[in-house]
Design a protein around this motif. Structure first.
Motif, PDB file in Angstrom:
ATOM      1  N   LEU A 148       0.827  -1.205   0.000  1.00 26.29           N
ATOM      2  CA  LEU A 148       0.000   0.000   0.000  1.00 26.29           C
ATOM      3  C   LEU A 148       0.864   1.259   0.000  1.00 26.29           C
ATOM      4  O   LEU A 148       0.675   2.177  -0.803  1.00 26.29           O
ATOM      5  N   ALA A 149       1.843   1.302   0.912  1.00 29.40           N
ATOM      6  CA  ALA A 149       2.704   2.483   1.012  1.00 29.40           C
ATOM      7  C   ALA A 149       3.612   2.619  -0.206  1.00 29.40           C
ATOM      8  O   ALA A 149       3.887   3.729  -0.665  1.00 29.40           O
ATOM      9  N   LEU A 150       4.078   1.494  -0.751  1.00 33.42           N
ATOM     10  CA  LEU A 150       4.953   1.545  -1.919  1.00 33.42           C
ATOM     11  C   LEU A 150       4.229   2.110  -3.134  1.00 33.42           C
ATOM     12  O   LEU A 150       4.755   2.984  -3.838  1.00 33.42           O
ATOM     13  N   ILE A 151       3.032   1.613  -3.402  1.00 33.09           N
ATOM     14  CA  ILE A 151       2.263   2.131  -4.539  1.00 33.09           C
ATOM     15  C   ILE A 151       2.014   3.625  -4.370  1.00 33.09           C
ATOM     16  O   ILE A 151       2.113   4.404  -5.321  1.00 33.09           O
ATOM     17  N   LEU A 152       1.725   4.023  -3.136  1.00 28.79           N
ATOM     18  CA  LEU A 152       1.492   5.431  -2.839  1.00 28.79           C
ATOM     19  C   LEU A 152       2.723   6.271  -3.178  1.00 28.79           C
ATOM     20  O   LEU A 152       2.642   7.298  -3.862  1.00 28.79           O
ATOM     21  N   GLY A 153       3.912   5.835  -2.724  1.00 32.19           N
ATOM     22  CA  GLY A 153       5.131   6.601  -2.940  1.00 32.19           C
ATOM     23  C   GLY A 153       5.577   6.623  -4.384  1.00 32.19           C
ATOM     24  O   GLY A 153       5.976   7.674  -4.913  1.00 32.19           O
ATOM     25  N   VAL A 154       5.529   5.474  -5.068  1.00 34.28           N
ATOM     26  CA  VAL A 154       5.968   5.419  -6.462  1.00 34.28           C
ATOM     27  C   VAL A 154       5.070   6.285  -7.331  1.00 34.28           C
ATOM     28  O   VAL A 154       5.551   7.014  -8.214  1.00 34.28           O
ATOM     29  N   SER A 155       3.768   6.243  -7.092  1.00 34.16           N
ATOM     30  CA  SER A 155       2.861   7.040  -7.917  1.00 34.16           C
ATOM     31  C   SER A 155       3.127   8.526  -7.753  1.00 34.16           C
ATOM     32  O   SER A 155       3.015   9.296  -8.725  1.00 34.16           O
ATOM     33  N   ARG A 156       3.508   8.971  -6.545  1.00 34.24           N
ATOM     34  CA  ARG A 156       3.814  10.393  -6.342  1.00 34.24           C
ATOM     35  C   ARG A 156       5.088  10.800  -7.075  1.00 34.24           C
ATOM     36  O   ARG A 156       5.205  11.926  -7.570  1.00 34.24           O
ATOM     37  N   THR A 157       6.068   9.899  -7.150  1.00 38.52           N
ATOM     38  CA  THR A 157       7.279  10.219  -7.903  1.00 38.52           C
ATOM     39  C   THR A 157       6.991  10.243  -9.397  1.00 38.52           C
ATOM     40  O   THR A 157       7.497  11.107 -10.129  1.00 38.52           O
ATOM     41  N   VAL A 158       6.178   9.307  -9.887  1.00 38.13           N
ATOM     42  CA  VAL A 158       5.766   9.328 -11.291  1.00 38.13           C
ATOM     43  C   VAL A 158       5.029  10.634 -11.600  1.00 38.13           C
ATOM     44  O   VAL A 158       5.263  11.274 -12.631  1.00 38.13           O
ATOM     45  N   PHE A 159       4.141  11.043 -10.696  1.00 39.83           N
ATOM     46  CA  PHE A 159       3.411  12.311 -10.842  1.00 39.83           C
ATOM     47  C   PHE A 159       4.386  13.480 -10.966  1.00 39.83           C
ATOM     48  O   PHE A 159       4.262  14.329 -11.858  1.00 39.83           O
ATOM     49  N   ALA A 160       5.373  13.538 -10.066  1.00 36.70           N
ATOM     50  CA  ALA A 160       6.331  14.642 -10.075  1.00 36.70           C
ATOM     51  C   ALA A 160       7.197  14.625 -11.333  1.00 36.70           C
ATOM     52  O   ALA A 160       7.484  15.671 -11.921  1.00 36.70           O
ATOM     53  N   MET A 161       7.632  13.434 -11.773  1.00 41.06           N
ATOM     54  CA  MET A 161       8.477  13.347 -12.963  1.00 41.06           C
ATOM     55  C   MET A 161       7.703  13.710 -14.217  1.00 41.06           C
ATOM     56  O   MET A 161       8.260  14.293 -15.153  1.00 41.06           O
ATOM     57  N   SER A 162       6.413  13.371 -14.244  1.00 41.02           N
ATOM     58  CA  SER A 162       5.593  13.784 -15.382  1.00 41.02           C
ATOM     59  C   SER A 162       5.400  15.295 -15.376  1.00 41.02           C
ATOM     60  O   SER A 162       5.459  15.947 -16.428  1.00 41.02           O
ATOM     61  N   ARG A 163       5.196  15.869 -14.202  1.00 40.56           N
ATOM     62  CA  ARG A 163       5.037  17.325 -14.093  1.00 40.56           C
ATOM     63  C   ARG A 163       6.302  18.031 -14.554  1.00 40.56           C
ATOM     64  O   ARG A 163       6.238  19.124 -15.133  1.00 40.56           O
ATOM     65  N   GLY A 164       7.471  17.425 -14.307  1.00 38.80           N
ATOM     66  CA  GLY A 164       8.734  18.006 -14.759  1.00 38.80           C
ATOM     67  C   GLY A 164       9.118  17.576 -16.157  1.00 38.80           C
ATOM     68  O   GLY A 164      10.224  17.896 -16.616  1.00 38.80           O
ATOM     69  N   ARG A 165       8.242  16.817 -16.841  1.00 36.98           N
ATOM     70  CA  ARG A 165       8.447  16.333 -18.204  1.00 36.98           C
ATOM     71  C   ARG A 165       9.648  15.397 -18.328  1.00 36.98           C
ATOM     72  O   ARG A 165      10.319  15.368 -19.356  1.00 36.98           O
ATOM     73  N   HIS A 166       9.895  14.621 -17.260  1.00 43.76           N
ATOM     74  CA  HIS A 166      10.873  13.544 -17.348  1.00 43.76           C
ATOM     75  C   HIS A 166      10.197  12.199 -17.583  1.00 43.76           C
ATOM     76  O   HIS A 166      10.866  11.187 -17.798  1.00 43.76           O
ATOM     77  N   LEU A 167       8.878  12.175 -17.523  1.00 46.36           N
ATOM     78  CA  LEU A 167       8.054  11.043 -17.925  1.00 46.36           C
ATOM     79  C   LEU A 167       6.913  11.609 -18.767  1.00 46.36           C
ATOM     80  O   LEU A 167       6.677  12.825 -18.767  1.00 46.36           O
ATOM     81  N   PRO A 168       6.182  10.762 -19.486  1.00 45.21           N
ATOM     82  CA  PRO A 168       5.172  11.273 -20.422  1.00 45.21           C
ATOM     83  C   PRO A 168       4.166  12.215 -19.781  1.00 45.21           C
ATOM     84  O   PRO A 168       3.697  12.000 -18.657  1.00 45.21           O
ATOM     85  N   ALA A 169       3.823  13.280 -20.505  1.00 47.53           N
ATOM     86  CA  ALA A 169       2.806  14.230 -20.052  1.00 47.53           C
ATOM     87  C   ALA A 169       1.468  13.500 -19.931  1.00 47.53           C
ATOM     88  O   ALA A 169       1.180  12.556 -20.658  1.00 47.53           O
ATOM     89  N   GLY A 170       0.652  13.949 -19.014  1.00 43.58           N
ATOM     90  CA  GLY A 170      -0.642  13.328 -18.780  1.00 43.58           C
ATOM     91  C   GLY A 170      -0.665  12.522 -17.497  1.00 43.58           C
ATOM     92  O   GLY A 170      -1.718  12.384 -16.862  1.00 43.58           O
ATOM     93  N   LEU A 171       0.493  12.020 -17.081  1.00 45.54           N
ATOM     94  CA  LEU A 171       0.563  11.294 -15.814  1.00 45.54           C
ATOM     95  C   LEU A 171       0.552  12.247 -14.625  1.00 45.54           C
ATOM     96  O   LEU A 171       0.515  11.805 -13.481  1.00 45.54           O
TER      97      LEU A 171
END
Length: 417
Positions: A284-307
């Motif tokens: 539960l905690a891992l999914i929570l943390g990884v998704s927030r990093t994916v969110f931040a990397m997408s916001r910084g355009r280091h992962l695909p936009a839209g995430l």
């Protein structure tokens, strides 16, 4: 110009943040990492635990200072970009997302192995889907569920410690220095045990969802780490007393074997249920943390936009959470538990090496730590990463090389954004 992304809701207090960290650390470590770490360190398991704790402490202090200064989702991905440059932040985020996605798969498989060994993968997939849906309903509900899970797990572990220390047991040969020291094995054991200490990152990656982050995060991280270390030490002593180093290394379910060896076989089903519950808390905690990093990397355009989309009503990064859930389900179908632990440890150790390097650049008026703390953290992380099993090291290096290529390929998109 890209549209502004709405902020996440700040709903978590110190107690919630500590519980989320405990749910990640205790679930992963006690039930997944002790056996392979003992296989490497032998009777010197407690020495390996101490080394892992020192490195984790340095990482925790560096992360706490950086998280207080940069209270944003993303953790070291944010800190690396702010203090060291865009590439280092990208590599930190890349290592965290890839390594912790492997951790999610490992925890899901642990749930399946304890609850229904004959159907471990289907049960693991069901667990990932259920917890992803729970996270979609909001981080506050996730924190509440984690609090329940941690309470159950700590109760079970208390029973294991009492039985292991007071029940019938054989002597622990070499556990306190009676046998020859294999320095490389002790360091490898510490690197594998580090997998169990990495949960405090969940606290830092929730920087945008914590109330009063400058005060809450520096308090929550050391508290969660200290409680976890105390629990690990007690459980390690009890398991070593009951099984000895060889027995602890050889069993796939060490705590269940420990209570059985100590003459309390009636407690074995309870321990198995506790193990599955602990793994669910970690997942539960891992999914929570990884998704927030994916969110931040997408916001910084280091992962695909839209995430980086935020749900308009629940104020959670729903697309990032769904993407992480899909990736974990895919890994569950092909993952090997012990290899996942080694690979995850490598990625997370590199992640924290970047965190310590970033913390070393803080000035006194920015809350700088004594210089020795981040330096010990950097050296410790790199040393433990190098001593992990060869397959984990080689796979990790290849994954980070791919990360460099992805960063280079995305430079134009970030420049236009």
């Amino acid at each position: 110009m890209t549209a502004a992304v709405p902020p996440l809701a700040r709903r978590l207090g110190t107690r919630d943040a500590v519980v989320i960290g405990l749910g990640a650390m205790i679930g992963a470590g006690v039930f997944a990492a002790f056996a392979p770490a003992t296989a490497a360190a032998g009777g010197w398991l407690l020495a390996a635990l101490a080394i892992a704790a020192v490195v984790a402490y340095c990482n925790a202090m560096s992360s706490a200072r950086l998280a207080a200064r940069y209270p944003e989702s993303g953790g070291t991905y944010v800190y690396g970009r702010q203090r060291l440059g865009d590439l280092w932040g990208h590599l930190a985020g890349w290592g965290f997302v890839v390594g912790k996605t492997a951790s999610c798969a490992a925890m899901a498989l642990t749930v399946g192995s304890y609850l229904a060994p004959a159907y471990a993968r289907p049960v693991a997939v069901a667990a990932v889907v259920a917890l992803t849906v729970l996270n979609l309903f909001g981080v506050h509900r996730s924190a509440w569920a984690t609090r329940v899970i941690v309470t159950v797990v700590l109760t079970v572990l208390a029973a294991v410690v009492v039985v292991g220390l007071l029940g019938g047991a054989r002597p622990v040969v070499g556990a306190t220095g009676g046998g020859p020291v294999d320095g490389w094995g002790v360091l490898q054991g510490a690197g594998l045990l580090f997998f169990a200490f990495a949960g405090y990152a969940r606290i830092a990656t929730l920087g945008e969802e914590v109330r009063d982050p400058q005060r809450t995060i520096p308090r929550a991280i050391p508290i969660a780490l200290g409680i976890t270390l105390a629990v690990y030490a007690l459980v390690a002593v009890a398991a070593l007393r009951a099984l000895g180093p060889a027995g602890l290394a050889d069993t796939p379910a060490p705590l269940a074997a420990a209570v059985s060896q100590a003459g309390a076989g009636w407690l074995t089903p309870v321990v198995r249920i506790g193990a599955a519950t602990a793994a669910l808390g970690a997942l539960l905690a891992l999914i929570l943390g990884v998704s927030r990093t994916v969110f931040a990397m997408s916001r910084g355009r280091h992962l695909p936009a839209g995430l980086d989309a935020v749900h308009p009503r629940r104020q959670v990064p729903h697309r990032a959470e769904i993407a992480v859930g899909v990736a974990v389900v895919a890994l569950v179908c092909v993952a090997d538990l012990r290899e996942a632990i080694g690979f995850s440890s490598f990625g997370v150790l590199i992640y924290y090496a970047v965190a310590n390097a970033a913390a070393s650049t803080l000035h006194r008026d920015e809350g700088a730590l004594p210089r020795a703390v981040p330096l010990v953290g950097i050296v410790g992380c790199l040393l433990l990463a190098a001593t992990l099993p060869g397959a984990a090291v080689l796979t990790g290096l290849a994954v980070f090389a791919v990360g460099v290529v992805v960063w280079w390929a995305g430079r134009g998109v970030r420049a236009r954004g």
